[in-house]
Each structure stands twice: as C-alpha cells, then as structure tokens.
Write an enzyme that holds these catalytic residues in place. Structure first.
Site, PDB file in Angstrom:
ATOM      1  N   ARG A   1      -5.897  21.110 -30.762  1.00  0.00           N
ATOM      2  CA  ARG A   1      -4.761  20.745 -29.792  1.00  0.00           C
ATOM      3  C   ARG A   1      -4.293  21.777 -28.800  1.00  0.00           C
ATOM      4  O   ARG A   1      -3.714  21.593 -27.919  1.00  0.00           O
ATOM      5  CB  ARG A   1      -3.483  20.349 -30.750  1.00  0.00           C
ATOM      6  CG  ARG A   1      -2.096  20.120 -30.400  1.00  0.00           C
ATOM      7  CD  ARG A   1      -1.336  19.190 -31.144  1.00  0.00           C
ATOM      8  NE  ARG A   1      -1.301  19.664 -32.622  1.00  0.00           N
ATOM      9  CZ  ARG A   1      -0.528  20.959 -32.844  1.00  0.00           C
ATOM     10  NH1 ARG A   1      -0.097  21.485 -31.967  1.00  0.00           N
ATOM     11  NH2 ARG A   1      -0.496  21.139 -34.112  1.00  0.00           N
TER      12      ARG A   1
ATOM     13  N   TYR B   1       5.716   3.757  -9.831  1.00  0.00           N
ATOM     14  CA  TYR B   1       5.232   3.405 -11.051  1.00  0.00           C
ATOM     15  C   TYR B   1       6.443   3.068 -12.150  1.00  0.00           C
ATOM     16  O   TYR B   1       7.170   3.983 -12.256  1.00  0.00           O
ATOM     17  CB  TYR B   1       4.062   4.151 -11.631  1.00  0.00           C
ATOM     18  CG  TYR B   1       3.626   3.712 -13.171  1.00  0.00           C
ATOM     19  CD1 TYR B   1       2.746   2.728 -13.094  1.00  0.00           C
ATOM     20  CD2 TYR B   1       3.795   4.284 -14.354  1.00  0.00           C
ATOM     21  CE1 TYR B   1       2.204   2.404 -14.085  1.00  0.00           C
ATOM     22  CE2 TYR B   1       3.424   3.910 -15.367  1.00  0.00           C
ATOM     23  CZ  TYR B   1       2.362   2.764 -15.392  1.00  0.00           C
ATOM     24  OH  TYR B   1       2.064   2.362 -16.740  1.00  0.00           O
TER      25      TYR B   1
ATOM     26  N   LYS C   1      -7.015   4.469 -14.878  1.00  0.00           N
ATOM     27  CA  LYS C   1      -7.535   3.563 -13.794  1.00  0.00           C
ATOM     28  C   LYS C   1      -8.816   3.734 -13.167  1.00  0.00           C
ATOM     29  O   LYS C   1      -9.840   3.420 -13.789  1.00  0.00           O
ATOM     30  CB  LYS C   1      -6.267   3.556 -12.743  1.00  0.00           C
ATOM     31  CG  LYS C   1      -4.920   3.636 -13.506  1.00  0.00           C
ATOM     32  CD  LYS C   1      -4.704   2.178 -14.211  1.00  0.00           C
ATOM     33  CE  LYS C   1      -3.496   2.173 -15.143  1.00  0.00           C
ATOM     34  NZ  LYS C   1      -2.188   2.740 -14.277  1.00  0.00           N
TER      35      LYS C   1
ATOM     36  N   ASP D   1       1.755  11.496  -7.575  1.00  0.00           N
ATOM     37  CA  ASP D   1       0.877  10.694  -8.411  1.00  0.00           C
ATOM     38  C   ASP D   1      -0.204  10.154  -7.430  1.00  0.00           C
ATOM     39  O   ASP D   1       0.015   9.185  -6.416  1.00  0.00           O
ATOM     40  CB  ASP D   1       1.817   9.608  -8.891  1.00  0.00           C
ATOM     41  CG  ASP D   1       1.138   8.754  -9.859  1.00  0.00           C
ATOM     42  OD1 ASP D   1      -0.088   8.433  -9.714  1.00  0.00           O
ATOM     43  OD2 ASP D   1       1.771   8.161 -10.880  1.00  0.00           O
TER      44      ASP D   1
HETATM   45  C1  LIG Z   1      -0.978   3.449 -14.968  1.00  0.00           C
HETATM   46  C2  LIG Z   1      -0.125   4.409 -14.057  1.00  0.00           C
HETATM   47  C3  LIG Z   1       0.341   5.284 -14.553  1.00  0.00           C
HETATM   48  C4  LIG Z   1       0.380   5.757 -15.883  1.00  0.00           C
HETATM   49  O1  LIG Z   1      -0.650   5.869 -16.440  1.00  0.00           O
HETATM   50  P1  LIG Z   1      -1.190   5.283 -18.330  1.00  0.00           P
HETATM   51  O2  LIG Z   1      -2.511   6.034 -18.501  1.00  0.00           O
HETATM   52  O3  LIG Z   1      -1.066   3.823 -18.457  1.00  0.00           O
HETATM   53  O4  LIG Z   1      -0.290   6.047 -18.892  1.00  0.00           O
HETATM   54  C5  LIG Z   1       0.878   6.285 -13.831  1.00  0.00           C
HETATM   55  N1  LIG Z   1       1.023   6.191 -12.388  1.00  0.00           N
HETATM   56  C6  LIG Z   1       0.572   5.134 -11.672  1.00  0.00           C
HETATM   57  C7  LIG Z   1       0.343   4.920 -10.306  1.00  0.00           C
HETATM   58  C8  LIG Z   1      -0.216   4.228 -12.573  1.00  0.00           C
HETATM   59  O5  LIG Z   1      -0.895   3.321 -12.132  1.00  0.00           O
END
Ligand SMILES: *Cc1c(COP(=O)(O)O)cnc(C)c1O
Length: 373
Positions: A47, A99, A195, A170
């Site tokens: 961890r 998001y 993703k 992001d």
């Molecule tokens: C899916 C997503 C997140 C969050 O990610 P998780 O892996 O689902 O926790 C954050 N920002 C964007 C743009 C996303 O598409």
C-alpha cells in the site's frame, strides 16, 4: 520514470515501456500478488511502496504524459487524490460541463465546508484566466463530457496563477496521445485508465501524472493513507490494454469522423457535437490544441427522450451501455443519468469502437429510423 526519450514515438513507447530487462525475465511484468516484500530491497508493504505491476502501468502512462505517475484504484480515486491535496477553505474551479463524479465530489466537499466551488464554461477562456488568479485548484476537462466542448488549454494554462495552486486536466477523453497537458503547463494530468488505456471495459483504474516531485510524493501518500490502491489484475490488464492504445485510438477516431459526418447529414438528427466537424463551435481550438479529435460523438435527435430511448433499445452492434473508450461501441442517453437531467433530453453520447465503420453506420441509421416509427 522519465518522459519517453526523444526519437521514440509515443506509439513505440506504449509497446516497449514498463517491461523487465534482466536476462531470463519474462517479457511482461506479471500480476504480482503480494501485499508485502522481504525487507531490505526498498519495498515493504504494497500500500505504501507499490508493486512492480503498478509501476509498469505508471511507467507507460507517466512516460506518455511526460511526468511521474501514480496509479489508483479508479479514475475517481485519482481525482480524489488531487482534491486531497487542498487546504481547508480552498477555492476550487471546475467546468460547467464535466464528468459527473467530479461535480459530485466537489459539491460534497463544499457542503462539508472543505472548499468552495465555482463553475466556468469550458469555452469561456477569459473566465478561466480570471479565475486562475485566485484559485487553489483549477480543474479542467477537455474535450468535456458529454458536450465535447474543447477548452483553449494553451491560453488557460499560460495564465498567471496563485503560487502553489494546482492546475489539473482530466485528460481521459483526449488520452495522452491526443493531448499532453503537462507540456502546456498543467500541474497534473489525470486519466481514468478504465477507459482508453484499458480499452476493453474490463477494469477500473486511474493514473495521475505530474512533474512536481513534491506533489508526486504527496499523491503517493494520499494513495497510502486512503488505501485507493490499484488491483493487481487490473493493473496488469491496463498494461496489456495500453499496448494497443495507439492502434485502437487511430482506428476509432477515423471511424468517429465518418460517423459524425454521416450523422450531420441525417434527416432525423438535429445537431452533432464532434470536435472534428467544422460546424463544431470549438473546432478551431480543437485543431490547434488536439492531435486527434477523439472517438466520442454526442448528437441530439429531432425528437424527445422517448425517441432517443427507443434508438438505444434498437441498436444491435452498438451496445446500450455507459462508459467509453473501449474496443466495442457503446451509446447512452445522458439526460437519463441521475444528476444529468439538465442536458438536452434527446442527446445520445456514442463511444465509437474499432468495428467496421459501415457496419456501425448501418446499425445506427436503422436504429434511428426504426426508433422514429
Ligand atoms: C470515467 C471518468 C472518470 C472516472 O473514472 P472511473 O475510472 O470511472 O473512476 C473521470 N473522468 C472522466 C472524464 C471519465 O470519463
């Protein structure tokens, strides 16, 4: 881990980074199932010290983004670790379109008195520059979810900011292949590796990358103290997925352009939101800031929520599912998602996969036509 050496293209880095080099070692870092390691080798409890499997993922993504990475249990765990750096009373600025999890997380922190939140429209460049002067955290997302508005990151990231402020991008929708926020001056770049990096809808993971060594240590500390550690198999699968990221992205964004153009000419489609279309309001910024227009298309039907829901039920190859960035195409009506009721009721968000473009078009066109009946 360093930025991928000049002369090596990102496509090559994706394939070659994060591999063992000792003679006799396996070509791939295996999923190392260990909570603890024998003391004396620099690694003790996973961890806190991480594992070679997580580090392979960090090497790949960090090198592409051009910094040092920390892998997390999910994209939102990565987001939360950035918010965890803020002092009490911080000023946070997030986009109007972003998001849902980021909007909810920041609203929850504001309700609890931890920080205050302002929202600025993604394409309001002057608003971002103005907000940068006083903010402790500028949170950008571009292209935005789900309206696919492109922020002028070059201008916003060049703006003067408060000393010690964090500017986060992001970068999930663009991927580090289409956009490198750290090169433009961002403090951190965040990926939901769930993703495009993973690319197969079979894992949750997140990565934060920074060039600030102190911040990198602080992010690792957040991971250690909140326990937001990546799963071993998930990290292994994310590495495996990343090997083909360039091929998948290239193919899917070519297809997305084809589908966006055809949707724009469709008699039952009111509006197509794809940054690659000249009709897109931030197309000019997209051409300047992004290396590719991505695989996400949002489009509004000529009709209401019922029509859009019917189209979602009629598609066969395209799966009626949330999320994005995978080999298979998925589509959903965003205003049906709790918290997203403000969106146009017939807006469908399509994540284009690597299937044949004509097959996808036939599926989409026939679903739209039969949904309208
Ligand atoms: C899916 C997503 C997140 C969050 O990610 P998780 O892996 O689902 O926790 C954050 N920002 C964007 C743009 C996303 O598409």
């Amino acid at each position: 881990m360093e930025k991928h050496p000049s002369g090596i293209k990102p496509e090559t880095w994706l394939v070659s980074a994060g591999r063992p080099t000792e003679p006799g070692a396996p070509l791939n870092v295996p999923p190392i199932l260990a909570s603890n390691f024998i003391i004396g080798g620099g690694r003790e409890y996973a961890r806190g010290s991480g594992t070679p499997t997580w580090e392979a993922l960090e090497a790949i993504v960090g090198g592409l983004e051009g910094g040092k990475a920390v892998a997390f249990a999910s994209g939102l765990a990565a987001v939360a670790a950035v918010f965890d750096q803020l002092p009490v009373g911080a000023v946070v600025v997030i986009p109007e379109d972003c998001y849902q999890g980021v909007a909810s997380l920041s609203a929850r922190g504001a309700e609890r008195g931890r920080w205050s939140v302002q929202r600025v429209a993604v394409d309001d460049t002057r608003g971002w520059i103005h907000a940068s002067a006083a903010a402790d955290l500028i949170w950008l997302e571009s292209p935005s979810n789900p309206l696919l508005v492109v922020a002028d990151l070059e201008a916003i990231l060049a703006a003067a900011r408060k000393p010690g402020a964090i500017v986060a991008v992001d970068n999930t929708f663009a991927t580090p292949l289409n956009q490198q926020p750290l090169d433009l001056g961002a403090t951190v770049s965040v990926q939901s590796a769930t993703k495009f990096i993973g690319g197969h809808s079979d894992l949750l993971a997140g990565v934060v990358t920074t060039r600030d060594d102190g911040l990198w240590h602080a992010l690792r500390k957040s991971r250690e103290l909140t326990g937001a550690t990546p799963g071993t198999f998930e990290a292994f699968l994310a590495v495996r997925g990343a090997r083909t990221l360039a091929l998948r992205l290239q193919r899917a964004q070519q297809t997305a352009m084809i589908l966006a153009e055809r949707l724009e000419g469709h008699p039952l489609v009111a509006r197509v939101r794809y940054p690659g279309l000249p009709s897109h309001p931030t197309h000019g910024i997209a051409r300047r800031v992004l290396k590719g227009f991505g695989t996400m298309i949002s489009f509004d039907l000529l009709g209401g929520a019922e029509f859009a829901d019917a189209v979602c039920r009629k598609v066969r190859l395209i799966r009626h599912a949330t999320s994005l960035g995978a080999v298979e195409s998925t589509m959903e009506r965003r205003a049906a998602v709790p918290g997203q009721e403000h969106l146009p009721p017939s807006l469908l968000r399509l994540s284009v996969g690597i299937e044949d473009p004509d097959d996808l078009w036939a599926d989409l066109d026939s679903a739209i036509r039969s949904g309208a009946l």
